[in-house]
Design a protein around this motif. Structure first.
Motif, short mmCIF file in Angstrom:
data_model
loop_
_atom_site.label_atom_id
_atom_site.label_comp_id
_atom_site.label_asym_id
_atom_site.label_seq_id
_atom_site.Cartn_x
_atom_site.Cartn_y
_atom_site.Cartn_z
N VAL A 262 0.76 -1.26 -0.16
CA VAL A 262 0.13 0.05 -0.07
C VAL A 262 1.03 1.23 0.08
N LEU A 263 0.50 2.30 -0.75
CA LEU A 263 1.41 3.39 -0.82
C LEU A 263 0.99 4.67 -0.31
N VAL A 264 1.50 5.32 0.72
CA VAL A 264 1.30 6.43 1.16
C VAL A 264 2.42 7.50 1.04
N GLU A 265 1.78 8.60 0.58
CA GLU A 265 2.76 9.85 -0.01
C GLU A 265 2.62 11.21 1.05
N ASN A 266 3.40 11.45 1.70
CA ASN A 266 3.72 12.57 2.33
C ASN A 266 4.20 13.71 1.46
N VAL A 267 3.55 14.98 1.44
CA VAL A 267 4.07 16.15 0.62
C VAL A 267 4.71 17.06 1.61
N ASN A 268 5.85 17.28 1.66
CA ASN A 268 6.75 17.88 2.73
C ASN A 268 7.29 19.20 2.43
N THR A 269 6.96 19.54 0.95
CA THR A 269 7.52 21.08 0.75
C THR A 269 6.69 21.67 -0.11
N PRO A 270 6.65 23.00 -0.46
CA PRO A 270 5.58 23.52 -1.10
C PRO A 270 5.68 23.23 -2.74
N VAL A 271 5.43 21.84 -3.11
CA VAL A 271 5.36 21.51 -4.48
C VAL A 271 3.99 20.62 -4.82
N ALA A 272 3.64 20.35 -5.98
CA ALA A 272 2.71 19.57 -6.20
C ALA A 272 2.93 18.26 -6.05
N PRO A 273 2.15 17.30 -5.47
CA PRO A 273 2.45 15.99 -5.26
C PRO A 273 2.79 15.17 -6.45
N LEU A 274 3.39 14.01 -6.23
CA LEU A 274 3.74 13.06 -7.11
C LEU A 274 2.26 12.42 -7.35
N ARG A 275 1.42 12.36 -8.22
CA ARG A 275 0.02 11.83 -8.37
C ARG A 275 0.08 10.53 -9.09
N ASP A 276 -0.35 9.42 -8.56
CA ASP A 276 -0.48 8.33 -9.07
C ASP A 276 -1.88 7.55 -8.64
N PRO A 277 -2.55 6.70 -9.22
CA PRO A 277 -3.76 6.02 -8.70
C PRO A 277 -3.50 4.95 -7.68
N ILE A 279 -1.58 5.53 -5.23
CA ILE A 279 -1.38 6.33 -3.91
C ILE A 279 -2.63 6.01 -2.91
N HIS A 280 -2.68 5.63 -2.02
CA HIS A 280 -3.92 5.34 -0.94
C HIS A 280 -4.42 6.64 -0.06
N THR A 281 -3.32 7.12 0.00
CA THR A 281 -3.37 8.57 0.90
C THR A 281 -2.39 9.47 0.86
N TYR A 282 -2.79 10.85 0.66
CA TYR A 282 -1.83 11.80 0.52
C TYR A 282 -1.93 12.68 1.97
N ILE A 289 0.17 23.87 1.82
CA ILE A 289 0.44 23.24 0.75
C ILE A 289 -0.76 22.31 0.05
N ARG A 290 -1.73 22.06 1.01
CA ARG A 290 -2.89 21.27 0.19
C ARG A 290 -3.67 22.26 -0.54
N GLN A 291 -4.07 23.36 0.11
CA GLN A 291 -4.69 24.47 -0.84
C GLN A 291 -3.93 25.00 -1.87
N ALA A 292 -2.78 25.25 -1.75
CA ALA A 292 -1.97 25.91 -2.88
C ALA A 292 -1.57 24.76 -4.16
N PHE A 293 -1.45 23.68 -3.63
CA PHE A 293 -1.01 22.63 -4.90
C PHE A 293 -1.81 21.54 -5.05
N ALA A 298 -9.13 14.28 -3.30
CA ALA A 298 -10.18 13.72 -2.29
C ALA A 298 -9.36 12.85 -1.30
N ASN A 299 -8.49 11.82 -1.61
CA ASN A 299 -7.76 11.05 -0.47
C ASN A 299 -6.74 11.67 0.25
N GLY A 300 -6.63 12.79 0.65
CA GLY A 300 -5.55 13.62 1.30
C GLY A 300 -6.05 14.03 2.57
N GLN A 301 -5.36 14.32 3.55
CA GLN A 301 -5.49 15.01 4.76
C GLN A 301 -4.14 15.96 5.19
#
Length: 514
Positions: A262-277, A279-282, A289-293, A298-301
């Protein structure tokens, strides 16, 4: 007892026999446990030695990948000291320049700023500190032995059966992303067998208690596939920050995509996430970061990085802390730039009674040192270099005002550290800083504006104290327990489990929605 109330001797004897058997069984279990603990301690020593060796080999691989080939003699690699000597002979220009930079850094970070008795400051070189710095750096250069930066100390004994997790992070240098991994290892390592794959080992230190795999930048997907086949993780947790490291992440993701993990991706800097189907949770480290990028995911928190409120707790400040401003960052251009030192230099010119304690190392250290020297305020600046994480609370005691002259900020744990210890914070109005502070009143939009804010705070000690008290209250929002509970739920839900029903997880009431 018998029906008439007389003790049944046969029953009593049987009960005593059963108790004796249970005591004997308990004693055997305790002996087995003691033997297991001793074996675990011995294994820990072996693992530490192997990890030191792995760190050194990884460093050698990095050098080879960068084009610095080690000479061989009769098919055998030369000892490291001889390799360094050979490099000095065959490439004297770069080698001498490197040694000169190392010596300069050792001298710069071996000097402190002390009161001059007339209300100002003077530079005091500490020969023992300089000698210690030089000995440490030369030892690391010649023998590959580096000081410990992070010590991973698990808070709970491991459970017998644990799912496996592989953290994917391009480097484990000092910084918030590495600290996040360390916190997860310490607080959830008893529930998950966690390992780490990285492309960059810390250049000026090493970590204890962290199982590291080294795959340099440029490694193809097949290299990650081999590692994943060996580790067989149930969860792959990517700690993403994009930029020039994106191809490395993409190779890791390509390999992980073909596994059952199962894949989980943290987005730790002000960049667009690496998107992939797949990914279970961002997980975004700030709402900014979430609002800007990625406002459409939907599957993010949002889970703010947590801080240890027990470690960074209010305490008495050191003498002269009222006239000292602190800055704690990796001195690199991912957060700061060449101009970040200028508001501090301006304050030193306008307010000679102010001292600046700069903690951190990186390519900007010589830049900041040179600018302070040219401005004639070098005696106001103490450059401490890299310090162990455990030493930070004592470092923070030395100042009452924390400055964040960052040009980009995803979250930045060093700011909540200061808040938790009751310090006022000033900086630039960028990234997540307004979100962390809950206000922008101490954040400027230019070097001149930030300098004005710093001077005003230093001249108003009542406001300085009031801001520190308010920050201390707000810092409770970023406690480590809340963060750990959030990740506990993310991992459990990714595996289709209920965290509340699993042993070893933090209580549900610690979970904090953000």
């Amino acid at each position: 007892m018998t029906a008439g109330g007389v003790p049944d001797q046969h029953g009593t004897g049987q009960a005593e026999a059963e108790c004796a058997a249970l005591r004997a069984q308990l004693e055997r279990i305790e002996q087995q446990n003691a033997a297991l603990m001793a074996a675990q301690a011995a294994l820990g020593t072996q693992i530490a030695a192997l990890q030191d060796h792995a760190n050194l080999v990884g460093q050698m691989v990095q050098e080879m990948h960068a084009g610095r080939r080690r000479r061989l003699l009769s098919g055998l690699a030369l000892p490291l000291p001889l390799v360094r000597l050979g490099e000095l002979i065959t490439a004297p220009g770069p080698s001498l320049a490197y040694l000169k930079d190392m010596a300069c850094t050792g001298v710069v970070t071996g000097a402190s700023v002390v009161a001059d008795g007339a209300g100002g400051w003077r530079l005091k070189r500490r020969p023992l500190a300089i000698a210690r710095n030089l000995a440490r750096d030369f030892s690391a250069l010649l023998f590959g032995r580096r000081s410990v930066i992070y010590r991973v100390r698990p808070h709970h004994p491991p459970l017998a059966i644990r799912p496996r997790m592989l953290h994917v992070i391009p480097n484990v240098y000092v910084g918030g992303s590495t600290q996040l991994v360390v916190d997860l290892l310490e607080r959830l390592g008893h529930r998950y067998e966690m390992q780490v794959v990285t492309a960059g080992l810390p250049p000026n230190g090493r970590h204890e208690g962290m199982v590291l795999h080294h795959l340099p930048l440029g490694s193809p997907p097949v290299a990650f596939a081999h590692l994943l086949s060996a580790v067989r993780p149930d969860i792959v947790h990517l700690h993403y920050w994009g930029e020039s490291d994106r191809p490395w992440y993409e190779a890791a993701l390509a390999a992980a995509r073909d596994t059952d993990a199962v894949l989980v991706e943290n987005v730790n800097t002000p960049v667009a996430p690496l998107r992939d189907p797949r990914i279970h949770t961002y997980v975004f480290v700030s709402d900014y970061i979430r609002q800007a990028f990625a406002p459409d995911i939907a599957n993010g928190q949002v889970v703010h990085p947590g801080i240890d409120l027990d470690r960074f707790s209010p305490r008495d400040f050191a003498p002269d802390a009222e006239d000292t401003v602190g800055m704690v960052y990796r001195l690199a251009r991912d957060k700061l730039d060449d101009e970040s030192i200028m508001p501090l230099i301006e304050v030193a010119k306008r307010r000679p009674t102010t001292r600046f304690l700069i903690v951190g190392d990186g390519e900007l250290l010589p830049v900041f040192h040179a600018r302070a020297t040219r401005a004639g305020v070098r005696h106001n600046f103490e450059f401490a270099g890299t310090v162990p994480f455990d030493a930070l609370p004592e470092i923070y005691r030395r100042f009452r005002l924390f400055v964040a002259p960052v040009v980009r900020e995803s979250f930045g744990q060093v700011t909540p550290f200061a808040m938790a210890m009751g310090q006022a914070v000033a900086g630039y109005r960028v990234g997540a800083l307004p979100e962390i502070l809950g206000s922008a009143t101490t954040l400027g939009t230019s070097p001149a504006a930030l300098a004005d804010i710093l001077v005003a705070l230093l001249d108003d000690r009542k406001r300085l104290a009031a801001l520190g008290a308010a920050n201390r209250v707000r810092a409770a929002l970023f406690g480590l327990d809340g963060m750990i509970s959030a990740y506990a739920r993310i991992y459990a839900e990714a595996l289709g489990r209920n965290a509340d029903l699993m042993p070893g997880f933090p209580p549900a009431q610690l979970y904090r929605e953000v």
